[in-house]
Write a protein that holds these residues in place. Structure first.
Motif, PDB file in Angstrom:
ATOM      1  N   LYS A  80      -7.679 -41.704   7.372  1.00 46.41           N
ATOM      2  CA  LYS A  80      -7.661 -41.557   5.913  1.00 46.41           C
ATOM      3  C   LYS A  80      -6.563 -40.617   5.456  1.00 46.41           C
ATOM      4  O   LYS A  80      -6.120 -40.677   4.302  1.00 46.41           O
ATOM      5  N   VAL A  81      -6.160 -39.694   6.320  1.00 47.94           N
ATOM      6  CA  VAL A  81      -5.057 -38.767   6.003  1.00 47.94           C
ATOM      7  C   VAL A  81      -4.178 -38.634   7.251  1.00 47.94           C
ATOM      8  O   VAL A  81      -4.596 -39.008   8.350  1.00 47.94           O
ATOM      9  N   ALA A  82      -2.986 -38.068   7.043  1.00 50.46           N
ATOM     10  CA  ALA A  82      -2.110 -37.823   8.195  1.00 50.46           C
ATOM     11  C   ALA A  82      -2.869 -36.935   9.181  1.00 50.46           C
ATOM     12  O   ALA A  82      -3.664 -36.088   8.766  1.00 50.46           O
ATOM     13  N   LYS A  83      -2.608 -37.137  10.455  1.00 49.72           N
ATOM     14  CA  LYS A  83      -3.359 -36.429  11.490  1.00 49.72           C
ATOM     15  C   LYS A  83      -3.320 -34.915  11.289  1.00 49.72           C
ATOM     16  O   LYS A  83      -4.340 -34.229  11.436  1.00 49.72           O
ATOM     17  N   TRP A  84      -2.133 -34.410  10.913  1.00 50.43           N
ATOM     18  CA  TRP A  84      -2.000 -32.950  10.797  1.00 50.43           C
ATOM     19  C   TRP A  84      -2.666 -32.389   9.552  1.00 50.43           C
ATOM     20  O   TRP A  84      -2.745 -31.195   9.358  1.00 50.43           O
ATOM     21  N   TRP A  85      -3.172 -33.279   8.683  1.00 46.69           N
ATOM     22  CA  TRP A  85      -3.925 -32.812   7.509  1.00 46.69           C
ATOM     23  C   TRP A  85      -5.398 -32.562   7.859  1.00 46.69           C
ATOM     24  O   TRP A  85      -6.105 -31.891   7.136  1.00 46.69           O
ATOM     25  N   ILE A  86      -5.888 -33.162   8.946  1.00 46.82           N
ATOM     26  CA  ILE A  86      -7.313 -33.071   9.270  1.00 46.82           C
ATOM     27  C   ILE A  86      -7.689 -31.604   9.507  1.00 46.82           C
ATOM     28  O   ILE A  86      -7.007 -30.903  10.269  1.00 46.82           O
ATOM     29  N   PRO A  87      -8.734 -31.111   8.836  1.00 44.01           N
ATOM     30  CA  PRO A  87      -9.104 -29.706   8.970  1.00 44.01           C
ATOM     31  C   PRO A  87      -9.331 -29.322  10.440  1.00 44.01           C
ATOM     32  O   PRO A  87      -9.719 -30.165  11.261  1.00 44.01           O
ATOM     33  N   ASP A  88      -9.110 -28.054  10.762  1.00 42.91           N
ATOM     34  CA  ASP A  88      -9.295 -27.589  12.134  1.00 42.91           C
ATOM     35  C   ASP A  88     -10.759 -27.303  12.442  1.00 42.91           C
ATOM     36  O   ASP A  88     -11.150 -27.256  13.592  1.00 42.91           O
ATOM     37  N   ASP A  89     -11.545 -27.059  11.385  1.00 42.59           N
ATOM     38  CA  ASP A  89     -12.954 -26.765  11.647  1.00 42.59           C
ATOM     39  C   ASP A  89     -13.769 -27.017  10.380  1.00 42.59           C
ATOM     40  O   ASP A  89     -13.218 -27.165   9.285  1.00 42.59           O
ATOM     41  N   VAL A  90     -15.105 -27.053  10.577  1.00 42.33           N
ATOM     42  CA  VAL A  90     -16.032 -27.240   9.462  1.00 42.33           C
ATOM     43  C   VAL A  90     -17.058 -26.116   9.514  1.00 42.33           C
ATOM     44  O   VAL A  90     -17.537 -25.770  10.590  1.00 42.33           O
ATOM     45  N   GLN A  91     -17.371 -25.543   8.374  1.00 40.50           N
ATOM     46  CA  GLN A  91     -18.452 -24.559   8.286  1.00 40.50           C
ATOM     47  C   GLN A  91     -19.473 -25.095   7.294  1.00 40.50           C
ATOM     48  O   GLN A  91     -19.109 -25.478   6.172  1.00 40.50           O
TER      49      GLN A  91
END
Ligand code: ADP
Length: 552
Positions: A509-520
């Motif tokens: 859905k987005v460029a790979k490098w846009w994907i967040p590094d983590d979720v809280q």
């Protein structure tokens, strides 16, 4: 130098009192309905309202409130608040709307900065007034917006009752004519960008803004509408609706303090509301209510949503399940507030539904009266190609020239032709058809390895996930990339959702490098005084957070 040949047309100053004289003469029986503090519905007509507004203006004059003096309000949307708008502004004084959701210290600061000489308040805000009264020496009168029977017992000095004050006035008093450039309203920015600064609106700018706001490609307001502004009258004049509704002769419905889904739904149905406006967060409550109770809207047809990015999923839900058209809009306090709105044009008729949807998700096209452009950090124009993003600049008839009391100096930037532009602090793209899309606020954009990641895009994708209620993305310092996105999420109750599910959801859905590094995962996301996500607060909460794999 040749002297111009003047047109031979009537020269009448553009004053806000003319909205109400027009409505009282040409739409005398159209109603203004308000849910009151007492819980009941109050209803009267434009004709009755205009008389009370003149009477109140006369009372204010008798109490010595001069032209140019500031009268503050701390009030919900209701008929007395509307009366204060017109009584104060129409006589040449300045109505200063204050956001009651601010901290009392901030409210006291704003009252003192504005040197308000009177403050009118709804009874629900009595505790705030009691806390600030001893600290606000400029305020000569505190006015409780109620009748004598509901007057609170309070030690506030110089406490007046709105209805008793109004009764001191003369209903035969007439609206004065004066310079249309006189100030009519004062509104402080909500302070998400530092110390609050005041935008001082003029009669002329307010009248032109109301005209533009009513246009078909803006709010499309008309005498066929029943308008319920959910957006508060303390949030940039409820986006101009208290001025635009009498201009077009629309019926007005004010919800008072009752902004929960059930109360709003009942009012929409009971009064036949066709049009509304508000920030995305208030619609979450209403949509949850109608979904849970399997309700439909019988008259509600369109709503303007703005103030922060409207998630595409919300536009789709309104359209597909409730046949309500969402008009996504962008604006700010410094723009009175309307700048752009997203609606289709004739040339878009042949686009696919998906392509049309993409356009409607943008913040939209300017209305006449506003011009815009995007520039790079050296103030050079950027192309309108829909992908280059830069600092959004605006100019126009209802854009501020300077802040109240010249706070912060000259905010404008001059171009090579000597024209002044106001830097909005937003980062945006503009496509070849002139549709603007906000990528982020300058300070919220995530700078990763010299490239920019839009926190808004990542948030919109997250809230489209069925198990996500709210989402916010902030940049976290990173040793290699400067900053990387962290996704903060409130899960739907009982939902089984993991960090991995969400990160996988972004793939493709987005460029790979846009994907967040983590979720809280959190229980709630802090909202500011105008219902926007408080990123400053989130950054404080996650100040010590570091990604596990980033080497810290
Ligand atoms: P403050 O600037 O103090 O937050 P405003 O209410 O004036 O208060 O907010 C204006 C800002 O809100 C804009 O500059 C923009 O960042 C944001 N905003 C308004 N409408 C939208 C929208 N439709 N999409 C994204 N951001 C928006």
């Amino acid at each position: 130098m040749q002297s111009p040949l003047h047109g031979q047309m009537m020269d009448m100053p553009l004053l806000i009192s003319s909205f109400m004289t027009h409505a009282a003469r040409h739409f005398p029986g159209i109603e203004i309905v308000s849910r009151r503090h007492e819980g009941d519905l109050h209803r009267y007509t434009y004709r009755d309202a205009e008389v009370r507004m003149r009477q109140m203006a006369s009372a204010l004059e008798r109490r010595g409130i001069e032209m140019g003096e500031r009268v503050a309000t701390l009030a919900w949307n209701g008929y007395r608040h509307m009366e204060a708008y017109y009584a104060v502004g129409g006589k040449g004084s300045i109505v200063h709307t204050i956001n009651p959701r601010l901290h009392p210290d901030q409210i006291a600061w704003i009252v003192n900065h504005a040197e308000d000489s009177m403050l009118c308040f709804d009874l629900s805000f009595l505790p705030i007034v009691e806390s600030i009264a001893p600290r606000c020496p400029s305020v000569k009168h505190w006015v409780a917006m109620c009748d004598p029977d509901h007057m609170p017992r309070s030690a506030i000095p110089n406490l007046l009752c709105f209805e008793s004050l109004l009764a001191e006035g003369d209903p035969r008093w007439q609206w004065p004519e004066f310079d249309e450039r006189s100030a009519v309203g004062l509104c402080y920015t909500s302070g998400t960008t530092g110390h609050p600064k005041g935008a001082l609106y003029a009669h002329r700018s307010t009248v032109l803004h109301a005209y533009a706001a009513s246009l078909p490609d803006a709010m499309r307001l008309s005498a066929r509408d029943v308008v319920l502004p959910v957006v508060p009258m303390f949030h940039v004049n409820a986006w101009g609706i208290p001025y635009a509704a009498p201009l077009v002769g629309a019926k007005l419905v004010f919800p008072g303090a009752h902004l929960d889904g059930k109360s709003l739904y009942e009012l929409f149905e009971g009064e036949g509301v066709t049009f509304s406006a508000g920030v995305p967060t208030v619609w979450q409550g209403l949509l949850a209510y109608v979904k849970d109770h399997l309700c439909k809207f019988s008259t509600f047809r369109r709503t303007v949503i703005g103030g922060s990015a409207c998630p595409p999923a919300m536009i789709e839900t309104f359209r597909d399940f409730y046949s309500v058209e969402v008009i996504h809009a962008w604006g700010m306090t410094e723009l009175s507030p309307l700048g752009t709105l997203a609606q289709l044009q004739s040339r878009h008729a042949r686009l696919s539904v998906m392509q049309q949807q993409r356009l409607l998700e943008k913040q939209g096209h300017v209305v006449y009266g506003i011009d815009m452009k995007i520039v790079d950090d050296q103030n050079r124009d950027l192309p309108w190609d829909g992908t280059s993003f830069g600092n959004l600049m605006v100019r126009g008839h209802w854009v501020i020239n300077s802040y109240y009391r010249n706070e912060g100096g000259n905010p404008l930037v001059r171009d090579a032709q000597g024209r002044s532009w106001f830097p909005t602090g937003d980062v945006a793209t503009i496509d070849p058809d002139g549709y603007m899309q906000i990528t982020d606020r300058t300070k919220d954009v995530i700078k990763s390895g010299g490239e920019w990641i839009s926190s808004i895009d990542l948030e919109n994708l997250a809230v489209a996930h069925p198990a996500v209620v709210q989402a916010a993305v902030i940049g976290i310092p990173h040793p290699k990339w400067d900053e990387r996105p962290l996704l903060i999420v409130v899960k739907r109750r009982g939902a089984d959702l993991t960090r991995e599910d969400l990160l996988r959801y972004y793939q493709g859905k987005v460029a790979k490098w846009w994907i967040p590094d983590d979720v809280q995962f959190v229980d709630s996301i802090p909202l500011g005084a105008t219902g926007k996500i408080l990123k400053t607060r989130l950054r404080e909460v996650f100040a010590d957070y570091r990604f596990a794999h980033s080497g810290h």
